[in-house]
Design an enzyme around this catalytic site. Structure first.
Site, PDB file in Angstrom:
ATOM      1  N   TYR A  37      -9.339   0.786  -5.063  1.00 19.93           N
ATOM      2  CA  TYR A  37      -8.930  -0.608  -4.862  1.00 19.93           C
ATOM      3  C   TYR A  37      -8.896  -1.398  -6.168  1.00 19.93           C
ATOM      4  O   TYR A  37      -8.200  -2.411  -6.263  1.00 19.93           O
ATOM      5  CB  TYR A  37      -9.874  -1.292  -3.857  1.00 19.93           C
ATOM      6  CG  TYR A  37      -9.586  -0.919  -2.411  1.00 19.93           C
ATOM      7  CD1 TYR A  37      -8.918   0.244  -2.089  1.00 19.93           C
ATOM      8  CD2 TYR A  37     -10.004  -1.750  -1.377  1.00 19.93           C
ATOM      9  CE1 TYR A  37      -8.668   0.580  -0.774  1.00 19.93           C
ATOM     10  CE2 TYR A  37      -9.753  -1.420  -0.051  1.00 19.93           C
ATOM     11  CZ  TYR A  37      -9.089  -0.257   0.244  1.00 19.93           C
ATOM     12  OH  TYR A  37      -8.835   0.068   1.543  1.00 19.93           O
ATOM     13  N   THR A  91      -4.324   4.974   7.221  1.00 23.83           N
ATOM     14  CA  THR A  91      -3.298   4.578   6.260  1.00 23.83           C
ATOM     15  C   THR A  91      -2.297   5.708   6.034  1.00 23.83           C
ATOM     16  O   THR A  91      -2.680   6.834   5.716  1.00 23.83           O
ATOM     17  CB  THR A  91      -3.987   4.199   4.937  1.00 23.83           C
ATOM     18  OG1 THR A  91      -4.809   3.070   5.172  1.00 23.83           O
ATOM     19  CG2 THR A  91      -2.973   3.879   3.856  1.00 23.83           C
ATOM     20  N   HIS A  95     -12.725   5.780  -2.867  1.00 28.00           N
ATOM     21  CA  HIS A  95     -11.740   4.826  -2.351  1.00 28.00           C
ATOM     22  C   HIS A  95     -12.060   3.399  -2.797  1.00 28.00           C
ATOM     23  O   HIS A  95     -11.172   2.564  -2.945  1.00 28.00           O
ATOM     24  CB  HIS A  95     -11.615   4.935  -0.828  1.00 28.00           C
ATOM     25  CG  HIS A  95     -10.237   4.568  -0.358  1.00 28.00           C
ATOM     26  ND1 HIS A  95      -9.098   5.174  -0.828  1.00 28.00           N
ATOM     27  CD2 HIS A  95      -9.806   3.614   0.506  1.00 28.00           C
ATOM     28  CE1 HIS A  95      -8.036   4.617  -0.267  1.00 28.00           C
ATOM     29  NE2 HIS A  95      -8.435   3.667   0.543  1.00 28.00           N
ATOM     30  N   GLU A 121      -7.343  -5.662   4.484  1.00 28.01           N
ATOM     31  CA  GLU A 121      -7.816  -4.362   4.026  1.00 28.01           C
ATOM     32  C   GLU A 121      -8.742  -4.501   2.829  1.00 28.01           C
ATOM     33  O   GLU A 121      -9.644  -3.686   2.632  1.00 28.01           O
ATOM     34  CB  GLU A 121      -6.642  -3.446   3.689  1.00 28.01           C
ATOM     35  CG  GLU A 121      -7.102  -2.000   3.640  1.00 28.01           C
ATOM     36  CD  GLU A 121      -6.130  -1.078   2.975  1.00 28.01           C
ATOM     37  OE1 GLU A 121      -5.405  -1.526   2.074  1.00 28.01           O
ATOM     38  OE2 GLU A 121      -6.101   0.086   3.349  1.00 28.01           O
ATOM     39  N   GLU A 146      -0.680   1.482   9.041  1.00 26.64           N
ATOM     40  CA  GLU A 146      -1.845   2.173   9.574  1.00 26.64           C
ATOM     41  C   GLU A 146      -1.524   2.623  10.991  1.00 26.64           C
ATOM     42  O   GLU A 146      -0.637   2.057  11.633  1.00 26.64           O
ATOM     43  CB  GLU A 146      -3.074   1.256   9.604  1.00 26.64           C
ATOM     44  CG  GLU A 146      -3.912   1.274   8.340  1.00 26.64           C
ATOM     45  CD  GLU A 146      -3.277   0.534   7.166  1.00 26.64           C
ATOM     46  OE1 GLU A 146      -2.482  -0.398   7.420  1.00 26.64           O
ATOM     47  OE2 GLU A 146      -3.564   0.885   6.010  1.00 26.64           O
ATOM     48  N   CYS A 164      -3.311   7.608  -1.629  1.00 24.45           N
ATOM     49  CA  CYS A 164      -4.628   7.711  -2.274  1.00 24.45           C
ATOM     50  C   CYS A 164      -5.696   8.256  -1.343  1.00 24.45           C
ATOM     51  O   CYS A 164      -6.651   8.896  -1.806  1.00 24.45           O
ATOM     52  CB  CYS A 164      -5.079   6.351  -2.771  1.00 24.45           C
ATOM     53  SG  CYS A 164      -3.750   5.274  -3.273  1.00 24.45           S
ATOM     54  N   CYS A 219      -5.008  -0.373  -6.993  1.00 18.86           N
ATOM     55  CA  CYS A 219      -3.864  -0.772  -6.158  1.00 18.86           C
ATOM     56  C   CYS A 219      -3.819  -2.268  -5.896  1.00 18.86           C
ATOM     57  O   CYS A 219      -2.766  -2.897  -5.984  1.00 18.86           O
ATOM     58  CB  CYS A 219      -3.859   0.009  -4.842  1.00 18.86           C
ATOM     59  SG  CYS A 219      -5.020  -0.572  -3.596  1.00 18.86           S
ATOM     60  N   CYS A 266       0.862  -1.194   0.000  1.00 18.02           N
ATOM     61  CA  CYS A 266       0.000   0.000   0.000  1.00 18.02           C
ATOM     62  C   CYS A 266       0.893   1.238   0.000  1.00 18.02           C
ATOM     63  O   CYS A 266       1.758   1.389   0.850  1.00 18.02           O
ATOM     64  CB  CYS A 266      -0.892  -0.018   1.237  1.00 18.02           C
ATOM     65  SG  CYS A 266      -1.676   1.554   1.594  1.00 18.02           S
TER      66      CYS A 266
HETATM   67 FE1  SF4 Z   1      -3.307   1.933   0.071  1.00 18.00          FE
HETATM   68 FE2  SF4 Z   1      -4.720   1.023  -1.984  1.00 18.00          FE
HETATM   69 FE3  SF4 Z   1      -5.862   2.659  -0.174  1.00 18.00          FE
HETATM   70 FE4  SF4 Z   1      -4.009   3.538  -1.925  1.00 18.00          FE
HETATM   71  S1  SF4 Z   1      -6.076   2.760  -2.413  1.00 18.00           S
HETATM   72  S2  SF4 Z   1      -4.133   4.005   0.235  1.00 18.00           S
HETATM   73  S3  SF4 Z   1      -2.639   1.793  -2.040  1.00 18.00           S
HETATM   74  S4  SF4 Z   1      -5.082   0.576   0.155  1.00 18.00           S
HETATM   75 FE    FE Z   2      -7.300   1.716   2.182  1.00 19.94          FE
END
Ligand code: SF4
Ligand code: FE
Length: 486
Positions: free
Chosen positions: A295, A189, A291, A446, A256, A102, A298, A98
């Protein structure tokens, strides 16, 4: 924009209060437990400097006309939304972790559009303030912790009905020059690698809960902000002498933290919602939507690395041609690309908001995240299947390097001919890291709970799915005449 080095130096200037395993950390930047997660954020700066990634990593600011890191951008088109997902997949591939930045980007876009609509309806002036804040963030190329999730205490009770009022972050005082807030945000995060915390409410609120309807920004080292760094499975391997192979991924990670706000003062120019409870739900829904889209980028990038590692493990075990192995790898790719398809679809179907920035299609973003709560688990299961049990019973790297038993490890962990035992061990450790170790926080659990637990998406799918119109379609095709119903 900052270079990677400037970003690292900028963090050194912060006077953060970070606790880990009961101790105040003097220098988070160079701490062996924290550093890999900082390296992941630093990658968002490093790639933006490279010509080959410029289109994905940068954008032109609608506020200043300057080139900005896409992580600080307000999306100006559906293409911007698509590029965001592609950028996240790229970073997942480069870090297998991660990269944290983001949450800020998703908060920027949600708060920008919500404050615009709030001002239109209520005559408040939050949008102008927030726009000024965005210019500050873009000009300084900041990493911002977009913070939503409160600890929540007794889940059957609303914020104002909790025995301890601090279990949801709330306003304790409104002063002429600003507000004072108290409470906490859980599992934040990248909090320790961020310059700022940008706070949003965590649920839709009613009038009784209006003190909990608050959005604001503070520097991450503001007076009264305390961070407690979260543990991860296998994390103390990073403290081992010359830790390398056994980490699986020695360079990158995520983190986190529990972020506590102990009577923190926020000046008016950084307050973006102050008791306008009617708009809390809108802000929550939009941040969660962005968000959930994220995902689809990422996790897919990390999935690419995991699939690659599983395929390598098969090669190193000498079974790349076995039909069941090939089929499992196909299944992993199918699942991973399905997730990507959802991320791209909700972006391509994005729409312009009244504030001017673009928002994903909420139904498709929720479908994307709902699939994320399942497919990475199946991909991880297949990777473990292909890797074999040795992935979790393997001797340590110290044993490999031991003069007494190293030759045994080298001999008995040998796989396919011409493959160095050490390389086989490295790939197995990488699979362990993503499925069970430090990176499993980001790739597995997560995937379940980040951006909202599965039930939150099902509620949104129910709301956005428009079942009535589907019933109408069926009635028309079947020539149903409801006047005959008794
Ligand atoms: Fe982390 Fe993915 Fe959230 Fe970006 S979108 S902060 S990489 S978990
Ligand atoms: Fe996240």
């Amino acid at each position: 924009m900052m270079t990677k080095e400037q970003y690292i130096e900028s963090l050194r200037k912060l006077n953060l209060k970070v606790y880990f395993m009961g101790e105040l950390i003097e220098n988070p930047v160079d701490h062996p437990m924290i550093r890999p997660s900082m390296n992941s954020v630093a990658m968002t700066y490093e790639l933006a400097e490279k010509d080959e990634y410029k289109d994905l990593m940068t954008a032109t600011s609608n506020l200043t006309g300057k080139s900005v890191n896409r992580f600080c951008h307000l999306h100006q088109s559906a293409e911007d939304l698509v590029n965001k997902v592609k950028m996240q997949r790229l970073l997942g591939q480069k870090t297998a972790a991660c990269f944290q930045r983001c949450v800020g980007m998703d908060a920027f876009n949600a708060i920008f559009s919500t404050t615009y609509e709030m001002d239109k309806q209520l005559g408040t002036e939050y949008h102008k303030r927030f726009t000024d804040y965005m210019k500050f963030v873009q000009d300084n190329d900041l990493t911002v912790d977009g913070a939503m999730t409160d600890p929540k205490g007794d889940r059957s009770l609303s914020p104002s009905k909790q025995e301890d009022p601090d279990l949801y972050l709330h306003i304790t005082k409104v002063r002429e020059d600003g507000i004072v807030v108290r409470g906490a945000k859980a599992h934040q995060t990248g909090a320790v690698n961020s310059h700022e915390h940008l706070i949003m409410p965590t649920v839709a609120l009613k009038e009784d809960d209006k003190d909990y309807a608050v959005s604001f920004a503070v520097p991450s080292d503001a007076e009264g902000v305390i961070m407690i760094y979260g543990r991860q499975s296998c994390d103390t391997r990073k403290l081992e002498k010359d830790a390398d192979m056994d980490l699986g991924n020695a360079q990158f990670g995520g983190h986190e933290a529990l972020v506590i706000f102990e009577d923190v003062f926020v000046p008016n120019e950084r307050v973006f919602m102050c008791k306008e409870y009617e708009f809390a739900g809108m802000m929550v829904e939009r941040f969660a939507g962005y968000h959930r889209q994220s995902y689809g980028g990422c996790k897919v990038g990390v999935g690419d690395v995991l699939i690659g590692a599983a395929a390598l493990a098969a090669d190193y075990n000498g079974v790349p041609k076995a039909n069941h192995i090939k089929d499992k790898l196909i299944e992993m790719m199918h699942l991973n690309e399905t997730l990507y398809a959802c991320g791209i679809a909700c972006s391509a179907e994005g729409e312009k908001m009244p504030a001017g920035n673009y928002q994903i299609n909420l139904l498709l973003a929720n479908v994307c995240k709902q699939n994320i709560t399942r497919f990475p688990y199946e991909i991880a299961r297949l990777a473990e299947d292909i890797a074999g049990g040795i992935m979790v019973t393997m001797p340590s790297e110290q044993d490999l390097h031991s003069k007494d038993v190293g030759h045994y490890v080298r001999k008995y962990l040998k796989g396919a001919k011409n493959v160095a035992t050490e390389n086989r061990m490295r790939v197995l450790r990488l699979i362990e890291n993503i499925t069970l170790g430090t990176a499993a926080v980001g790739y597995r659990t997560e995937s379940m709970h980040g951006a909202g637990s599965p039930q939150a998406q099902r509620i949104m799918i129910a709301r956005q799915g428009d079942l009535e119109s589907k019933k109408k379609m069926a009635k028309e095709i079947a020539r149903v005449d409801e006047s005959q119903n008794q």
